[in-house]
Design a protein around this motif. Structure first.
Motif, mmCIF file in Angstrom:
data_model
loop_
_atom_site.group_PDB
_atom_site.id
_atom_site.type_symbol
_atom_site.label_atom_id
_atom_site.label_comp_id
_atom_site.label_asym_id
_atom_site.label_seq_id
_atom_site.Cartn_x
_atom_site.Cartn_y
_atom_site.Cartn_z
ATOM 1 N N GLU A 12 0.804 -1.222 0.000
ATOM 2 C CA GLU A 12 0.000 0.000 0.000
ATOM 3 C C GLU A 12 0.842 1.280 0.000
ATOM 4 O O GLU A 12 0.327 2.373 -0.215
ATOM 5 C CB GLU A 12 -1.007 0.023 1.157
ATOM 6 C CG GLU A 12 -0.394 0.115 2.538
ATOM 7 C CD GLU A 12 -0.030 -1.242 3.152
ATOM 8 O OE1 GLU A 12 0.163 -1.268 4.379
ATOM 9 O OE2 GLU A 12 0.064 -2.248 2.438
ATOM 10 N N PHE A 13 2.143 1.180 0.229
ATOM 11 C CA PHE A 13 3.024 2.343 0.240
ATOM 12 C C PHE A 13 3.873 2.449 -1.031
ATOM 13 O O PHE A 13 4.678 3.359 -1.162
ATOM 14 C CB PHE A 13 3.933 2.315 1.473
ATOM 15 C CG PHE A 13 3.164 2.267 2.760
ATOM 16 C CD1 PHE A 13 2.455 3.376 3.193
ATOM 17 C CD2 PHE A 13 3.126 1.111 3.511
ATOM 18 C CE1 PHE A 13 1.724 3.336 4.368
ATOM 19 C CE2 PHE A 13 2.404 1.066 4.694
ATOM 20 C CZ PHE A 13 1.694 2.179 5.114
ATOM 21 N N SER A 14 3.717 1.502 -1.944
ATOM 22 C CA SER A 14 4.492 1.533 -3.187
ATOM 23 C C SER A 14 4.143 2.791 -3.977
ATOM 24 O O SER A 14 2.984 3.201 -4.037
ATOM 25 C CB SER A 14 4.187 0.306 -4.045
ATOM 26 O OG SER A 14 4.592 -0.871 -3.383
ATOM 27 N N GLN A 15 5.159 3.399 -4.558
ATOM 28 C CA GLN A 15 4.968 4.589 -5.360
ATOM 29 C C GLN A 15 5.341 4.296 -6.801
ATOM 30 O O GLN A 15 6.231 3.498 -7.073
ATOM 31 C CB GLN A 15 5.832 5.739 -4.851
ATOM 32 C CG GLN A 15 5.395 6.295 -3.523
ATOM 33 C CD GLN A 15 6.243 7.488 -3.137
ATOM 34 O OE1 GLN A 15 7.460 7.410 -3.140
ATOM 35 N NE2 GLN A 15 5.600 8.588 -2.815
ATOM 36 N N PHE A 16 4.643 4.971 -7.715
ATOM 37 C CA PHE A 16 4.911 4.820 -9.122
ATOM 38 C C PHE A 16 5.160 6.190 -9.737
ATOM 39 O O PHE A 16 4.493 7.165 -9.377
ATOM 40 C CB PHE A 16 3.721 4.159 -9.832
ATOM 41 C CG PHE A 16 3.456 2.784 -9.331
ATOM 42 C CD1 PHE A 16 4.101 1.698 -9.891
ATOM 43 C CD2 PHE A 16 2.582 2.579 -8.269
ATOM 44 C CE1 PHE A 16 3.871 0.425 -9.413
ATOM 45 C CE2 PHE A 16 2.346 1.310 -7.786
ATOM 46 C CZ PHE A 16 2.993 0.221 -8.364
ATOM 47 N N LYS A 145 -4.419 15.711 1.936
ATOM 48 C CA LYS A 145 -3.848 14.639 2.765
ATOM 49 C C LYS A 145 -3.216 13.532 1.905
ATOM 50 O O LYS A 145 -3.401 12.350 2.158
ATOM 51 C CB LYS A 145 -4.901 14.077 3.712
ATOM 52 C CG LYS A 145 -5.413 15.126 4.680
ATOM 53 C CD LYS A 145 -6.433 14.574 5.628
ATOM 54 C CE LYS A 145 -6.786 15.642 6.616
ATOM 55 N NZ LYS A 145 -8.148 16.034 6.675
ATOM 56 N N LEU A 146 -2.456 13.963 0.911
ATOM 57 C CA LEU A 146 -1.748 13.027 0.034
ATOM 58 C C LEU A 146 -0.388 12.714 0.663
ATOM 59 O O LEU A 146 0.628 13.310 0.324
ATOM 60 C CB LEU A 146 -1.579 13.624 -1.371
ATOM 61 C CG LEU A 146 -2.870 13.911 -2.123
ATOM 62 C CD1 LEU A 146 -2.573 14.601 -3.447
ATOM 63 C CD2 LEU A 146 -3.647 12.627 -2.361
ATOM 64 N N LYS A 147 -0.380 11.790 1.569
ATOM 65 C CA LYS A 147 0.826 11.483 2.337
ATOM 66 C C LYS A 147 1.839 10.639 1.566
ATOM 67 O O LYS A 147 3.002 10.589 1.917
ATOM 68 C CB LYS A 147 0.447 10.763 3.631
ATOM 69 C CG LYS A 147 -0.377 11.634 4.558
ATOM 70 C CD LYS A 147 -0.816 10.874 5.778
ATOM 71 C CE LYS A 147 -1.686 11.771 6.634
ATOM 72 N NZ LYS A 147 -2.310 11.064 7.733
ATOM 73 N N HIS A 148 1.395 9.964 0.510
ATOM 74 C CA HIS A 148 2.298 9.088 -0.232
ATOM 75 C C HIS A 148 2.528 9.585 -1.650
ATOM 76 O O HIS A 148 2.969 8.812 -2.507
ATOM 77 C CB HIS A 148 1.759 7.655 -0.235
ATOM 78 C CG HIS A 148 1.570 7.106 1.146
ATOM 79 N ND1 HIS A 148 2.633 6.847 1.981
ATOM 80 C CD2 HIS A 148 0.457 6.825 1.847
ATOM 81 C CE1 HIS A 148 2.167 6.410 3.138
ATOM 82 N NE2 HIS A 148 0.857 6.390 3.083
ATOM 83 N N THR A 149 2.220 10.833 -1.888
ATOM 84 C CA THR A 149 2.499 11.449 -3.179
ATOM 85 C C THR A 149 3.651 12.417 -2.966
ATOM 86 O O THR A 149 3.576 13.298 -2.129
ATOM 87 C CB THR A 149 1.253 12.190 -3.719
ATOM 88 O OG1 THR A 149 0.185 11.247 -3.838
ATOM 89 C CG2 THR A 149 1.535 12.811 -5.073
ATOM 90 N N THR A 150 4.721 12.207 -3.691
ATOM 91 C CA THR A 150 5.934 12.993 -3.503
ATOM 92 C C THR A 150 6.524 13.356 -4.856
ATOM 93 O O THR A 150 6.101 12.842 -5.891
ATOM 94 C CB THR A 150 7.000 12.196 -2.721
ATOM 95 O OG1 THR A 150 7.328 11.019 -3.467
ATOM 96 C CG2 THR A 150 6.529 11.819 -1.342
ATOM 97 N N PHE A 151 7.499 14.234 -4.828
ATOM 98 C CA PHE A 151 8.265 14.524 -6.036
ATOM 99 C C PHE A 151 9.447 13.576 -6.098
ATOM 100 O O PHE A 151 9.621 12.727 -5.239
ATOM 101 C CB PHE A 151 8.692 15.992 -6.061
ATOM 102 C CG PHE A 151 7.599 16.872 -6.557
ATOM 103 C CD1 PHE A 151 7.457 17.117 -7.915
ATOM 104 C CD2 PHE A 151 6.683 17.422 -5.692
ATOM 105 C CE1 PHE A 151 6.427 17.893 -8.396
ATOM 106 C CE2 PHE A 151 5.652 18.205 -6.154
ATOM 107 C CZ PHE A 151 5.521 18.443 -7.509
#
Length: 190
Positions: A12-16, A145-151
């Protein structure tokens, strides 16, 4: 599998890397800034970026940039790699090149443009008096509250290395999108 290089598993924490979907987020941020009265989508771009003999920004609006209807080139290529210390020094450099495909007196037609979104990023920085990333954090990520969206700061070093090796085969011509991936870390991960 999340990353075939490291054999990472999805969770659930994987980023793409969402690449050009970042443009949708940038458009959303522009609309928030318009709602707050910091800019108008009808503003002419030359309100923020001075026109030059080669580039007349007085005929295109922020909305034209957002809709890929500015007649700007898709990308800008620099003949040599330069280290830019700020977005403004980079904008100054590219303004020496002809950025438009057609005369700006021509009716703007649809033409996908990464360059248009780079200019929007610069406008975002100007009106918010913050970096591109800080503006996203303040106006988009925290409120939603997008805690798992990053640059791009969480770039996988191995995949970056593979990507940069491919670019080195282009006879030292650097793609503007690659440059901004490094300066702004402008590709979102979600």
């Amino acid at each position: 599998m999340a990353n075939y290089l490291d054999d990472d598993k999805l969770d659930e924490f994987s980023q793409f890397k969402i690449a050009s979907i970042t443009k949708i987020f940038a458009s959303y941020l522009i609309l928030i800034l318009a709602e707050k009265g910091l800019l108008k989508t009808s503003d002419k771009v030359d309100k923020y970026i001075k026109s030059t003999k080669k580039n007349d920004f007085s005929k295109i609006t922020i909305l034209n940039l957002m809709n890929h209807r500015s007649n700007l080139q898709k990308d800008v290529f620099l003949e040599t790699y330069e280290k830019f210390t700020s977005i403004s020094s980079f904008i100054h450099k590219i303004l020496q090149k002809k950025l438009f495909m057609k005369s700006t007196t021509s009716k703007p037609t649809y033409s996908y443009s990464n360059l248009g979104y780079i200019l929007l990023g610069y406008i975002i920085e100007m009106v918010t008096d913050a970096t591109y990333i800080e503006a996203f954090d303040k106006f988009v990520f925290k409120p939603l509250k997008l805690k798992h969206t990053t640059f791009g700061e969480k770039l996988n070093v191995k995949s970056f290395y593979l990507h940069s090796k491919k670019l080195k085969k282009t006879k030292n011509i650097r793609n503007i999108t690659f440059f901004f991936d490094r300066l702004w870390n402008d590709i979102l991960y979600s």
